[in-house]
Design an enzyme around this catalytic site. Structure first.
Site, PDB file in Angstrom:
ATOM      1  N   PHE A   1      15.444  30.659  12.519  1.00  0.00           N
ATOM      2  CA  PHE A   1      16.201  31.365  11.798  1.00  0.00           C
ATOM      3  C   PHE A   1      17.502  31.984  12.588  1.00  0.00           C
ATOM      4  O   PHE A   1      17.804  33.070  12.295  1.00  0.00           O
ATOM      5  CB  PHE A   1      15.383  32.332  10.992  1.00  0.00           C
ATOM      6  CG  PHE A   1      14.281  31.832  10.172  1.00  0.00           C
ATOM      7  CD1 PHE A   1      14.511  30.864   9.095  1.00  0.00           C
ATOM      8  CD2 PHE A   1      12.966  32.224  10.466  1.00  0.00           C
ATOM      9  CE1 PHE A   1      13.727  30.315   8.389  1.00  0.00           C
ATOM     10  CE2 PHE A   1      11.766  31.843   9.532  1.00  0.00           C
ATOM     11  CZ  PHE A   1      12.373  30.910   8.740  1.00  0.00           C
ATOM     12  N   CYS A   2      17.731  31.186  13.624  1.00  0.00           N
ATOM     13  CA  CYS A   2      18.744  31.585  14.529  1.00  0.00           C
ATOM     14  C   CYS A   2      20.123  30.933  14.271  1.00  0.00           C
ATOM     15  O   CYS A   2      19.893  29.583  13.843  1.00  0.00           O
ATOM     16  CB  CYS A   2      18.134  31.613  15.980  1.00  0.00           C
ATOM     17  SG  CYS A   2      19.485  31.941  17.254  1.00  0.00           S
TER      18      CYS A   2
END
Length: 183
Positions: free
Chosen positions: A60-61
């Site tokens: 989730f970067c």
């Protein structure tokens, strides 16, 4: 410490050291659980004598799309022996605690075929030995998708920040230097 516990009794009995103990670089001593598998990645067996890129990942970067470039890098140089190891980590609070979700991001969304481990600690006192040694030889990861280029002798020859794309010329040059290194 565990290596001494294994090697000392062998030394005292006069038996030869196991070949991996004598030949495996410190960086590659140990195992990691393979992502979405009951198998482990034996770092020495799989990567010793090979050029390697180690990268800490997170699903989730903002840098997660780099998986595509890392896979392209792996495909470009794998015939020359390059290995890539992705190590998911939630140290920067951007990774799922669900291995299936991580696997979906890697394998389905980005088509990753290089080795991926289960989620690991990569910073601080609880960091896994691999990242403790990467940090000792270069610097600690400051964010997700930090990249470490390791030569055939198990030495870090370059490290790159998260902002460095997998097709960056400096990263490519380091990979080519690692490929050219003599085991």
């Amino acid at each position: 410490m565990w290596l001494r516990a294994l090697v000392l009794p062998i030394f005292l009995t006069g038996l030869a050291l196991p070949s991996w103990a004598a030949e495996c670089p410190v960086l590659l001593q140990g195992e990691l659980p393979r992502l979405r598998s009951k198998d482990s990645i034996d770092l020495c067996q799989q990567f010793s004598g090979k050029p390697l890129v180690v990268v800490n990942t997170a699903s989730f970067c903002g840098f997660t799309p780099q998986f595509k470039g890392l896979e392209a890098l792996y495909q470009r140089y794998r015939e020359q022996g390059l290995e890539v190891l992705g190590v998911p980590s939630d140290d920067f609070k951007q990774e799922s605690d669900d291995g299936e979700e991580i696997a979906k991001v890697c394998y389905v969304n980005y088509g990753v075929t290089f080795s991926m481990s289960e989620t690991q600690r990569i910073t601080g006192p609880q960091a896994i030995p691999l990242f403790k040694e990467l940090t000792a030889q270069s610097q600690a990861p400051r964010w997700n998708f930090s990249k470490y280029v390791v030569d055939r002798q198990g030495q870090v020859i370059a490290s790159f920040s998260s902002r460095t794309q997998p097709d960056d010329l400096a990263l490519i040059a380091a990979v080519e230097q690692a490929i050219a290194s003599v085991p």
